[in-house]
Design a protein around this motif. Structure first.
Motif, PDB file in Angstrom:
ATOM      1  N   SER A  47       0.682  -1.697  -0.024  1.00 33.25           N
ATOM      2  CA  SER A  47      -0.089   0.326   0.106  1.00 33.25           C
ATOM      3  C   SER A  47       0.824   1.242   0.358  1.00 33.25           C
ATOM      4  CB  SER A  47      -0.866   0.369   1.452  1.00 33.25           C
ATOM      5  OG  SER A  47      -0.667   0.278   2.881  1.00 33.25           O
ATOM      6  N   GLY A  48       1.942   0.889   0.194  1.00 34.31           N
ATOM      7  CA  GLY A  48       2.930   2.789   0.241  1.00 34.31           C
ATOM      8  C   GLY A  48       2.580   2.826   1.658  1.00 34.31           C
ATOM      9  N   TYR A  49       2.484   2.605   2.578  1.00 33.77           N
ATOM     10  CA  TYR A  49       2.516   2.857   4.174  1.00 33.77           C
ATOM     11  C   TYR A  49       3.610   2.398   4.894  1.00 33.77           C
ATOM     12  CZ  TYR A  49      -1.402   5.551   2.775  1.00 33.77           C
ATOM     13  OH  TYR A  49      -2.586   6.711   2.569  1.00 33.77           O
ATOM     14  N   ALA A  50       4.630   1.888   4.308  1.00 40.71           N
ATOM     15  CA  ALA A  50       5.015   0.640   5.363  1.00 40.71           C
ATOM     16  C   ALA A  50       6.500   1.029   5.847  1.00 40.71           C
ATOM     17  CB  ALA A  50       6.282  -0.690   3.874  1.00 40.71           C
ATOM     18  N   ASN A  51       6.829   1.326   6.987  1.00 37.28           N
ATOM     19  CA  ASN A  51       7.627   1.387   7.703  1.00 37.28           C
ATOM     20  C   ASN A  51       9.246   1.964   7.012  1.00 37.28           C
ATOM     21  OD1 ASN A  51       9.799  -0.787   8.181  1.00 37.28           O
ATOM     22  ND2 ASN A  51       8.844  -1.411   9.573  1.00 37.28           N
ATOM     23  N   GLU A  52       9.786   2.659   7.455  1.00 29.56           N
ATOM     24  CA  GLU A  52      11.322   3.443   6.095  1.00 29.56           C
ATOM     25  C   GLU A  52      11.978   2.036   6.602  1.00 29.56           C
ATOM     26  OE1 GLU A  52      11.870   6.487   9.026  1.00 29.56           O
ATOM     27  OE2 GLU A  52       9.959   7.816   7.409  1.00 29.56           O
ATOM     28  N   LYS A  53      11.784   1.612   8.028  1.00 31.51           N
ATOM     29  CA  LYS A  53      13.379   0.106   7.149  1.00 31.51           C
ATOM     30  C   LYS A  53      12.980  -1.215   6.268  1.00 31.51           C
ATOM     31  CE  LYS A  53      14.615   0.644  12.424  1.00 31.51           C
ATOM     32  NZ  LYS A  53      15.591  -0.407  13.134  1.00 31.51           N
ATOM     33  N   TYR A  77      20.660   7.337   6.237  1.00 33.36           N
ATOM     34  CA  TYR A  77      20.347   5.771   5.603  1.00 33.36           C
ATOM     35  C   TYR A  77      20.686   4.649   6.790  1.00 33.36           C
ATOM     36  CZ  TYR A  77      20.686   2.608   2.355  1.00 33.36           C
ATOM     37  OH  TYR A  77      20.511   1.068   1.066  1.00 33.36           O
ATOM     38  N   VAL A  78      21.795   5.022   6.739  1.00 29.60           N
ATOM     39  CA  VAL A  78      22.068   3.955   7.945  1.00 29.60           C
ATOM     40  C   VAL A  78      21.252   3.833   9.199  1.00 29.60           C
ATOM     41  CG1 VAL A  78      23.864   3.076   9.763  1.00 29.60           C
ATOM     42  CG2 VAL A  78      24.727   4.323   7.666  1.00 29.60           C
ATOM     43  N   GLN A  79      20.616   4.599   9.573  1.00 28.01           N
ATOM     44  CA  GLN A  79      19.181   4.178  10.586  1.00 28.01           C
ATOM     45  C   GLN A  79      18.211   4.262  10.160  1.00 28.01           C
ATOM     46  OE1 GLN A  79      18.790   8.637  11.968  1.00 28.01           O
ATOM     47  NE2 GLN A  79      21.374   8.570  13.534  1.00 28.01           N
ATOM     48  N   GLY A  80      17.937   4.235   8.787  1.00 26.18           N
ATOM     49  CA  GLY A  80      16.949   3.076   8.170  1.00 26.18           C
ATOM     50  C   GLY A  80      16.120   4.404   8.231  1.00 26.18           C
ATOM     51  N   ASN A  81      16.436   5.984   7.985  1.00 28.95           N
ATOM     52  CA  ASN A  81      15.461   6.829   7.364  1.00 28.95           C
ATOM     53  C   ASN A  81      15.367   6.960   5.723  1.00 28.95           C
ATOM     54  OD1 ASN A  81      14.681   6.847  10.056  1.00 28.95           O
ATOM     55  ND2 ASN A  81      15.862   8.118  10.079  1.00 28.95           N
ATOM     56  N   TYR A  82      15.408   6.049   4.750  1.00 28.89           N
ATOM     57  CA  TYR A  82      15.910   6.755   3.308  1.00 28.89           C
ATOM     58  C   TYR A  82      15.248   7.360   3.417  1.00 28.89           C
ATOM     59  CZ  TYR A  82      16.192   5.218  -1.953  1.00 28.89           C
ATOM     60  OH  TYR A  82      16.832   5.855  -3.095  1.00 28.89           O
TER      61      TYR A  82
END
Length: 109
Positions: free
Chosen positions: A12-18, A68-73
């Motif tokens: 749906s596009g609402y997946a979390n940032e990780k 990016y390393v923290q998972g915030n693409y």
């Protein structure tokens, strides 16, 4: 049933940032080289505004890999665009300074 719900959520596009980082294996470009080059060029033509914008570009370029390393693409992508924009503005100021200097030297003769 739960697996089907997870698949719908992920698609749906609402997946979390990780999950976003896992799907996009390539980190965004940080534009650090461009930021450093424009800062140095503005240093040589003594353009303080270009130096400030170049320093801001270096700051944002440095933040790209950290995000990016923290998972915030999405945040890393945003900071990458900011670094590129500030570098381009700084490069434009360098060109303007060089152009005005050349114009002044030609007109002065």
């Amino acid at each position: 049933m739960e697996e089907q719900t997870n698949k719908i959520y992920e698609n749906s596009g609402y997946a979390n940032e990780k999950n976003d980082v896992q799907q996009n294996n390539e980190p965004p470009k940080n534009h650090m080289t461009l930021a450093i080059i424009t800062t140095v060029l503005n240093f040589f033509v003594c353009n303080p505004l270009g130096l400030i914008l170049g320093g801001v570009a270096i700051y944002f370029a440095n933040q790209v890999s950290k995000e990016y390393v923290q998972g915030n693409y999405s945040s890393a992508l945003s900071k990458s665009k900011m670094a590129k924009n500030f570098s381009n503005f700084s490069l434009g100021l360098f060109g303007l300074t060089v152009g005005l200097t050349i114009s002044y030297l030609i007109k002065g003769k």
